[in-house]
Structures are given as structure tokens and as C-alpha cells.
Design a protein around this motif. Structure first.
Motif, PDB file in Angstrom:
ATOM      1  N   CYS A   1       0.852  -1.188   0.000  1.00  0.00           N
ATOM      2  CA  CYS A   1       0.000   0.000   0.000  1.00  0.00           C
ATOM      3  C   CYS A   1       0.884   1.232   0.000  1.00  0.00           C
ATOM      4  O   CYS A   1       1.798   1.337   0.829  1.00  0.00           O
ATOM      5  N   THR A   2       0.635   2.123  -0.932  1.00  0.00           N
ATOM      6  CA  THR A   2       1.319   3.412  -0.938  1.00  0.00           C
ATOM      7  C   THR A   2       0.279   4.511  -0.978  1.00  0.00           C
ATOM      8  O   THR A   2      -0.864   4.287  -1.390  1.00  0.00           O
ATOM      9  N   TYR A   3       0.683   5.687  -0.576  1.00  0.00           N
ATOM     10  CA  TYR A   3      -0.285   6.780  -0.492  1.00  0.00           C
ATOM     11  C   TYR A   3       0.331   8.083  -0.967  1.00  0.00           C
ATOM     12  O   TYR A   3       1.550   8.225  -1.027  1.00  0.00           O
ATOM     13  N   THR A   4      -0.533   9.003  -1.308  1.00  0.00           N
ATOM     14  CA  THR A   4      -0.132  10.388  -1.534  1.00  0.00           C
ATOM     15  C   THR A   4      -1.017  11.254  -0.660  1.00  0.00           C
ATOM     16  O   THR A   4      -2.234  11.019  -0.554  1.00  0.00           O
ATOM     17  N   ALA A   5      -0.406  12.195  -0.010  1.00  0.00           N
ATOM     18  CA  ALA A   5      -1.161  13.061   0.889  1.00  0.00           C
ATOM     19  C   ALA A   5      -0.466  14.403   1.005  1.00  0.00           C
ATOM     20  O   ALA A   5       0.769  14.481   1.008  1.00  0.00           O
ATOM     21  N   THR A   6      -1.258  15.443   1.140  1.00  0.00           N
ATOM     22  CA  THR A   6      -0.679  16.780   1.270  1.00  0.00           C
ATOM     23  C   THR A   6      -0.327  17.120   2.704  1.00  0.00           C
ATOM     24  O   THR A   6       0.517  17.942   2.954  1.00  0.00           O
ATOM     25  N   GLY A   7      -0.968  16.476   3.646  1.00  0.00           N
ATOM     26  CA  GLY A   7      -0.708  16.768   5.049  1.00  0.00           C
ATOM     27  C   GLY A   7      -0.044  15.600   5.735  1.00  0.00           C
ATOM     28  O   GLY A   7       0.823  14.934   5.178  1.00  0.00           O
ATOM     29  N   TYR A   8      -0.468  15.351   6.967  1.00  0.00           N
ATOM     30  CA  TYR A   8       0.077  14.246   7.756  1.00  0.00           C
ATOM     31  C   TYR A   8      -1.070  13.312   8.132  1.00  0.00           C
ATOM     32  O   TYR A   8      -1.644  13.429   9.210  1.00  0.00           O
TER      33      TYR A   8
END
Lengths: 112, 116
Positions: free
Chosen positions: A23-30
Motif C-alpha cells: 500500500c502506498t499513499y499520496t497526501a498533502t498533510g500528515y
């Protein structure tokens, strides 16, 4: 925007095999990261979670470590059982808006 | 622990009729409820977010006039599928955050809707 990508299934393993679901993710915050499990005919259940980098979530022999440097949260189990057969969803939530975003799910079949 | 009770668990209705799905928080107050739709062998798609006492926020592409969401109290949120058609057949799940979102979420058991 935020997104989650997890490996496509189905994944078929023999009992007592080692399991990894990427599983990988992209996120602008935390974000906080989760793994949910859906057993046949049932609703979703929280399997484990991690709320900050380097945290390790664990439950029922499953583990996942929040890796900020690789933006990953891979699910692992050392020895799977037939009863682990289910669909597993990786998910993230952004504390700014409470929304939870799911990956597409990975169907796991464990053969006796 | 915090539980969301979702009813009915399954429903079959005729095309053109309306169906109401209820989600009740049993031992906590759910100021926010998320409604998801799950197509076979696919992930959950967020349809809308309901907040107690205010209008629901719908995701892009979701028809607000077709999927009516009401969150009249801190313990009840409803989704009404109006003028249902076979393509509305799906698995609908509600979810409420447990305090802050990093605490996790609790999910209803889901409703299998079949429109014939």
C-alpha cells in the motif's frame, strides 16, 4: 489530492505462508493510515492503524509500519491461516476534514 | 465500543420506488456520518458526508436529488434512494469517525440493495 494505491488481487497463498499486501499513499498533510478487513458477508472492521511516521500498527498477527520516506503502509503477516481469507483495504484519513479514502481492496484467498 | 447500527441489512425493491436506509449510533453521538457505496469487487466510493443539523455535502458525480441524506439528530442519519433503478443496486455502508479521525472509524454492517 490524497489517494491510496494498493496491490491488486486476488492474492492466493497456502496456509502458513508469509503475506505482504503493498500500500502506498499520496497526501498533502500528515494523514493517519489504516488497514480495514471485510470478511465474507460482513461489514468492514478496523484491523490496525498508525497515526504518525514510524508508528507500527499490529493486530491478530498482522503488522504495518507507517513509512513517510517511502509513503508506504504495507500489511504483513508471518503465517497466514484459512480464516484470514477476506478483502483488505488500505486507507488514509486527513485530520483536516475527517474524510477517509480507501484503496481498491485486495482479495486474499488462503488455501488449506 | 462505539457501534453504528445500520438497517435494513438487505432490501429488494421494485424499480421506481424509494428505499430508506438508517444508521444509528448506539452509544455515542455521531455529529458526522459518511455514506459509501461499494460495487462488486471494487472499493468503497464516498457518496456524501452528513452533518447533524445541516445539509449534506455530496461528492462530485453523486446526484443529491436521487440520494437524499438526512441527519436530523446526533444519533440518526438516513439515506433515501429515490426512484430506484437497477443500476442503483449496490452495497451501501455508513461510517462515523470516532472522535478525531486518527482514532479510526466505526462502520455500519451495510445494506445490500437490489432493484428489480
Amino acid at each position: 489530492g490524497n489517494s491510496v494505491t494498493q496491490m491488486e488481487g486476488p492474492v492466493t497463498l497456502s496456509e502458513e505462508a508469509f503475506l505482504t499486501i503493498n500500500c502506498t499513499y499520496t497526501a498533502t498533510g500528515y494523514p493517519s493510515l489504516f488497514w480495514y478487513v471485510q470478511y465474507p458477508g460482513e461489514g468492514l472492521q478496523l484491523l490496525l492503524k498508525a497515526t504518525k511516521a514510524d508508528d507500527k500498527g499490529s493486530n491478530k498477527g498482522f503488522e504495518a509500519t507507517y513509512r513517510k520516506e517511502t509513503t508506504s503502509f504495507h500489511l504483513e503477516k508471518g503465517s497466514v491461516q484459512v480464516s484470514d481469507s477476506a478483502v483488505y483495504f488500505c486507507a488514509l484519513s486527513d485530520t483536516r476534514d475527517d474524510k477517509i479514502i480507501f484503496g481498491k481492496g485486495t482479495r486474499l484467498h488462503i488455501l488449506p | 465500543g462505539a457501534v453504528v447500527s445500520q438497517h435494513p441489512s438487505w432490501v429488494i425493491c421494485k424499480s421506481g420506488t424509494s428505499v430508506k436506509i438508517e444508521c444509528r449510533s448506539l452509544d455515542f453521538q455521531a455529529t458526522t456520518m459518511f455514506w459509501y457505496r461499494q460495487f462488486p469487487k471494487q472499493s468503497l466510493m464516498l457518496m456524501a458526508t452528513s452533518n447533524e443539523g445541516s445539509k449534506a455535502t455530496y461528492e462530485q458525480g453523486v446526484e443529491k436529488d436521487k440520494f437524499l441524506i438526512n441527519h436530523a439528530s446526533l444519533t440518526l442519519s438516513t439515506l433515501t434512494v429515490t426512484s430506484a433503478h437497477p443500476e442503483d443496486s449496490s452495497f451501501y455502508i455508513c461510517s462515523a469517525p470516532l472522535g478525531q479521525s486518527n482514532y479510526g472509524y466505526t462502520f455500519g454492517s451495510g445494506t445490500r440493495l437490489t432493484v428489480v
